[in-house]
Write a protein that holds these residues in place. Structure first.
Motif, PDB file in Angstrom:
ATOM      1  N   ASN A 120     -17.663-102.831 131.156  1.00  0.00           N
ATOM      2  CA  ASN A 120     -17.629-102.325 129.552  1.00  0.00           C
ATOM      3  C   ASN A 120     -16.261-102.342 129.201  1.00  0.00           C
ATOM      4  O   ASN A 120     -16.080-102.820 128.718  1.00  0.00           O
ATOM      5  CB  ASN A 120     -17.785-100.901 129.830  1.00  0.00           C
ATOM      6  CG  ASN A 120     -16.857-100.033 130.535  1.00  0.00           C
ATOM      7  OD1 ASN A 120     -16.227-100.208 131.478  1.00  0.00           O
ATOM      8  ND2 ASN A 120     -16.554 -99.124 130.316  1.00  0.00           N
ATOM      9  N   ILE A 121     -15.190-103.769 129.949  1.00  0.00           N
ATOM     10  CA  ILE A 121     -14.191-104.199 129.665  1.00  0.00           C
ATOM     11  C   ILE A 121     -14.310-105.279 129.327  1.00  0.00           C
ATOM     12  O   ILE A 121     -15.290-106.119 129.788  1.00  0.00           O
ATOM     13  CB  ILE A 121     -13.330-103.703 130.403  1.00  0.00           C
ATOM     14  CG1 ILE A 121     -13.018-102.103 131.518  1.00  0.00           C
ATOM     15  CG2 ILE A 121     -12.094-104.799 130.325  1.00  0.00           C
ATOM     16  CD1 ILE A 121     -12.162-101.774 131.877  1.00  0.00           C
ATOM     17  N   ILE A 122     -14.026-105.863 128.464  1.00  0.00           N
ATOM     18  CA  ILE A 122     -13.680-107.151 127.558  1.00  0.00           C
ATOM     19  C   ILE A 122     -12.663-108.414 128.728  1.00  0.00           C
ATOM     20  O   ILE A 122     -11.722-107.778 128.764  1.00  0.00           O
ATOM     21  CB  ILE A 122     -13.280-107.718 126.388  1.00  0.00           C
ATOM     22  CG1 ILE A 122     -14.523-106.498 125.532  1.00  0.00           C
ATOM     23  CG2 ILE A 122     -13.802-108.742 125.808  1.00  0.00           C
ATOM     24  CD1 ILE A 122     -14.246-106.591 124.002  1.00  0.00           C
ATOM     25  N   TRP A 123     -12.524-109.371 128.972  1.00  0.00           N
ATOM     26  CA  TRP A 123     -12.612-110.723 129.538  1.00  0.00           C
ATOM     27  C   TRP A 123     -12.088-111.844 128.528  1.00  0.00           C
ATOM     28  O   TRP A 123     -10.866-112.274 128.136  1.00  0.00           O
ATOM     29  CB  TRP A 123     -12.958-110.926 131.001  1.00  0.00           C
ATOM     30  CG  TRP A 123     -12.112-112.168 131.430  1.00  0.00           C
ATOM     31  CD1 TRP A 123     -11.533-112.199 132.333  1.00  0.00           C
ATOM     32  CD2 TRP A 123     -12.345-113.613 131.338  1.00  0.00           C
ATOM     33  NE1 TRP A 123     -10.616-112.943 132.599  1.00  0.00           N
ATOM     34  CE2 TRP A 123     -11.547-114.541 132.013  1.00  0.00           C
ATOM     35  CE3 TRP A 123     -13.143-114.704 131.057  1.00  0.00           C
ATOM     36  CZ2 TRP A 123     -11.040-115.113 132.370  1.00  0.00           C
ATOM     37  CZ3 TRP A 123     -12.670-116.132 131.428  1.00  0.00           C
ATOM     38  CH2 TRP A 123     -12.105-116.002 132.010  1.00  0.00           C
ATOM     39  N   TYR A 124     -13.060-112.115 127.781  1.00  0.00           N
ATOM     40  CA  TYR A 124     -12.727-113.444 126.927  1.00  0.00           C
ATOM     41  C   TYR A 124     -13.881-112.275 125.710  1.00  0.00           C
ATOM     42  O   TYR A 124     -15.363-112.596 126.108  1.00  0.00           O
ATOM     43  CB  TYR A 124     -13.919-114.120 127.233  1.00  0.00           C
ATOM     44  CG  TYR A 124     -13.586-115.586 126.190  1.00  0.00           C
ATOM     45  CD1 TYR A 124     -12.108-115.953 125.564  1.00  0.00           C
ATOM     46  CD2 TYR A 124     -14.781-116.145 125.475  1.00  0.00           C
ATOM     47  CE1 TYR A 124     -12.108-117.044 124.536  1.00  0.00           C
ATOM     48  CE2 TYR A 124     -14.690-116.290 124.720  1.00  0.00           C
ATOM     49  CZ  TYR A 124     -13.564-117.077 124.002  1.00  0.00           C
ATOM     50  OH  TYR A 124     -13.077-117.928 123.034  1.00  0.00           O
ATOM     51  N   GLY A 125     -13.394-112.527 124.237  1.00  0.00           N
ATOM     52  CA  GLY A 125     -13.997-112.129 123.070  1.00  0.00           C
ATOM     53  C   GLY A 125     -13.646-112.676 121.836  1.00  0.00           C
ATOM     54  O   GLY A 125     -14.235-112.236 120.387  1.00  0.00           O
ATOM     55  N   GLY A 126     -13.773-113.883 122.387  1.00  0.00           N
ATOM     56  CA  GLY A 126     -13.284-115.185 121.830  1.00  0.00           C
ATOM     57  C   GLY A 126     -12.145-115.558 122.253  1.00  0.00           C
ATOM     58  O   GLY A 126     -11.523-115.077 122.999  1.00  0.00           O
ATOM     59  N   GLY A 127     -11.578-116.752 121.028  1.00  0.00           N
ATOM     60  CA  GLY A 127      -9.805-117.324 121.763  1.00  0.00           C
ATOM     61  C   GLY A 127      -9.373-118.018 120.628  1.00  0.00           C
ATOM     62  O   GLY A 127     -10.233-118.727 119.777  1.00  0.00           O
ATOM     63  N   CYS A 128      -8.270-117.721 120.460  1.00  0.00           N
ATOM     64  CA  CYS A 128      -7.082-119.196 120.047  1.00  0.00           C
ATOM     65  C   CYS A 128      -6.339-120.122 121.139  1.00  0.00           C
ATOM     66  O   CYS A 128      -6.434-119.391 122.055  1.00  0.00           O
ATOM     67  CB  CYS A 128      -6.972-118.176 118.675  1.00  0.00           C
ATOM     68  SG  CYS A 128      -5.413-117.286 119.923  1.00  0.00           S
ATOM     69  N   ILE A 129      -5.702-120.623 120.597  1.00  0.00           N
ATOM     70  CA  ILE A 129      -5.091-121.491 121.512  1.00  0.00           C
ATOM     71  C   ILE A 129      -3.220-121.030 120.800  1.00  0.00           C
ATOM     72  O   ILE A 129      -3.126-121.287 119.378  1.00  0.00           O
ATOM     73  CB  ILE A 129      -5.020-122.957 121.103  1.00  0.00           C
ATOM     74  CG1 ILE A 129      -6.251-123.715 121.228  1.00  0.00           C
ATOM     75  CG2 ILE A 129      -3.326-123.485 121.512  1.00  0.00           C
ATOM     76  CD1 ILE A 129      -6.049-124.801 121.967  1.00  0.00           C
ATOM     77  N   HIS A 138      -6.854-115.168 124.990  1.00  0.00           N
ATOM     78  CA  HIS A 138      -8.348-114.240 124.887  1.00  0.00           C
ATOM     79  C   HIS A 138      -7.870-113.465 124.449  1.00  0.00           C
ATOM     80  O   HIS A 138      -7.620-112.429 124.338  1.00  0.00           O
ATOM     81  CB  HIS A 138      -8.906-113.755 126.085  1.00  0.00           C
ATOM     82  CG  HIS A 138      -9.256-114.493 127.868  1.00  0.00           C
ATOM     83  ND1 HIS A 138      -9.712-114.682 128.141  1.00  0.00           N
ATOM     84  CD2 HIS A 138      -8.718-115.977 127.609  1.00  0.00           C
ATOM     85  CE1 HIS A 138     -10.424-116.254 129.100  1.00  0.00           C
ATOM     86  NE2 HIS A 138      -9.233-116.790 128.240  1.00  0.00           N
ATOM     87  N   TYR A 139      -9.225-113.096 122.605  1.00  0.00           N
ATOM     88  CA  TYR A 139      -9.541-112.540 122.132  1.00  0.00           C
ATOM     89  C   TYR A 139     -10.105-110.520 122.999  1.00  0.00           C
ATOM     90  O   TYR A 139     -10.996-111.010 123.995  1.00  0.00           O
ATOM     91  CB  TYR A 139     -10.136-112.024 121.125  1.00  0.00           C
ATOM     92  CG  TYR A 139      -9.558-112.749 119.870  1.00  0.00           C
ATOM     93  CD1 TYR A 139      -8.787-113.282 119.756  1.00  0.00           C
ATOM     94  CD2 TYR A 139     -10.587-114.195 119.444  1.00  0.00           C
ATOM     95  CE1 TYR A 139      -7.742-114.432 118.800  1.00  0.00           C
ATOM     96  CE2 TYR A 139      -9.832-114.579 118.876  1.00  0.00           C
ATOM     97  CZ  TYR A 139      -8.358-115.163 118.388  1.00  0.00           C
ATOM     98  OH  TYR A 139      -8.007-115.923 117.213  1.00  0.00           O
TER      99      TYR A 139
END
Length: 284
Positions: A120-129, A138-139
């Motif tokens: 239930n815990i996010i490691w990566y939810g989209g991302g940017c540089i 990591h969002y």
């Protein structure tokens, strides 16, 4: 996927892949000169997979490039790079493939990645540089999943933990850069993909789970600190023209000052191995 002394994780990952509802795929495993007989074990237990044994440890980029070349030589339309310390949902690949129908300029598709076993815990939810810190950001990282990262959208950075890439992207952008050995090759590749005119797309309906840092000893292991420090420095110098000279100087000052602070934090907390890893990373 690339394996290095991690045949148990690799077998578990392949077991989850065999349950997906997308059928037109083949699994390629590159054993990166493991010292624990992984190559022989994988050939024996995963006879349905293509096992490529490298004679030396080529790192993340080099190992993946061996598999990519094999896939392209065998007429793959898409190549999925997947960490061996992951588990996948049954519909993850279907959802990723469908994303290419959104826009023909999409060249790389990423997914939502949750911690494992904390699903239930996010490691990566989209991302940017982040062009000030020169890192892939990591969002939603370490946040409890409450739907905050559930919008499908274009992004600038997809972690190399899971990338689905069109064949033509490799033909125009090339393979993963061999400059890094471990870490930052995914950030570098995303820059190359964007520079060749392709979009990077995030699909949160595609979900996998990541045993974060298992292959390198954890998110803040000495190994991760050393190579992360070294490769961030390389990435900064390689892409310094993406920012103004003034901003680049500020970024360099920030980089060195934060490494200096972190070094003394580790010394004061008696974590000399981690402090030494920073120095090793700066010296490489």
């Amino acid at each position: 996927m690339v394996n290095y002394n991690g045949h148990k994780d690799t077998i578990e990952c392949v077991t989850s892949l065999r349950k997906i509802n997308y059928s037109n795929y083949k699994i390629i495993i590159v054993d990166n000169s493991s010292s624990d007989s992984s190559g022989e074990i994988l050939k024996r237990k995963l006879s349905h997979c293509k096992i490529i044994e490298s004679k030396k440890n080529l790192g993340f980029a080099g190992g993946n490039n061996l598999g990519i070349k094999y896939a392209l030589d065998n007429k793959a339309d898409y190549v999925l790079l997947l960490n061996n310390d992951t588990l996948v949902e049954a519909n993850f690949l279907n959802n990723m493939i469908n994303s290419f129908n959104v826009d023909n300029r999409i060249g790389l598709v990423g997914c939502k990645i949750m911690y494992y076993p904390q699903k239930n815990i996010i490691w990566y939810g989209g991302g940017c540089i982040d062009w000030f810190r020169f890192i892939g950001d990591h969002y939603g990282m370490k946040e409890i999943d409450q739907g905050q990262c559930d919008r499908e959208k274009e992004i600038d950075f997809m972690t190399g933990c899971c990338m689905l890439i069109k064949r033509e992207v490799f033909e125009k952008a090339g393979l993963l850069s061999g400059d890094y050995f471990m870490y930052f090759e995914d950030v570098d590749f995303c820059v190359k993909v964007k520079n060749t005119g392709y979009k990077i797309w995030y699909n949160p309906k595609a979900i996998i789970y990541h045993k974060v840092g298992f292959s390198s000893g954890g998110e803040e292991s000495p190994f991760s600190i050393e190579w992360g420090t070294r490769n961030r420095f390389i990435f900064m110098n390689k892409y310094k023209n993406n920012v103004t000279m003034f901003n680049f100087i500020l970024s360099k000052i920030f980089f060195y000052s934060t490494r200096f602070i972190r070094y003394f934090q580790y010394i004061l907390s008696r974590k000399k191995d981690k402090a030494n890893a920073i120095i090793k990373g700066l010296r490489k």
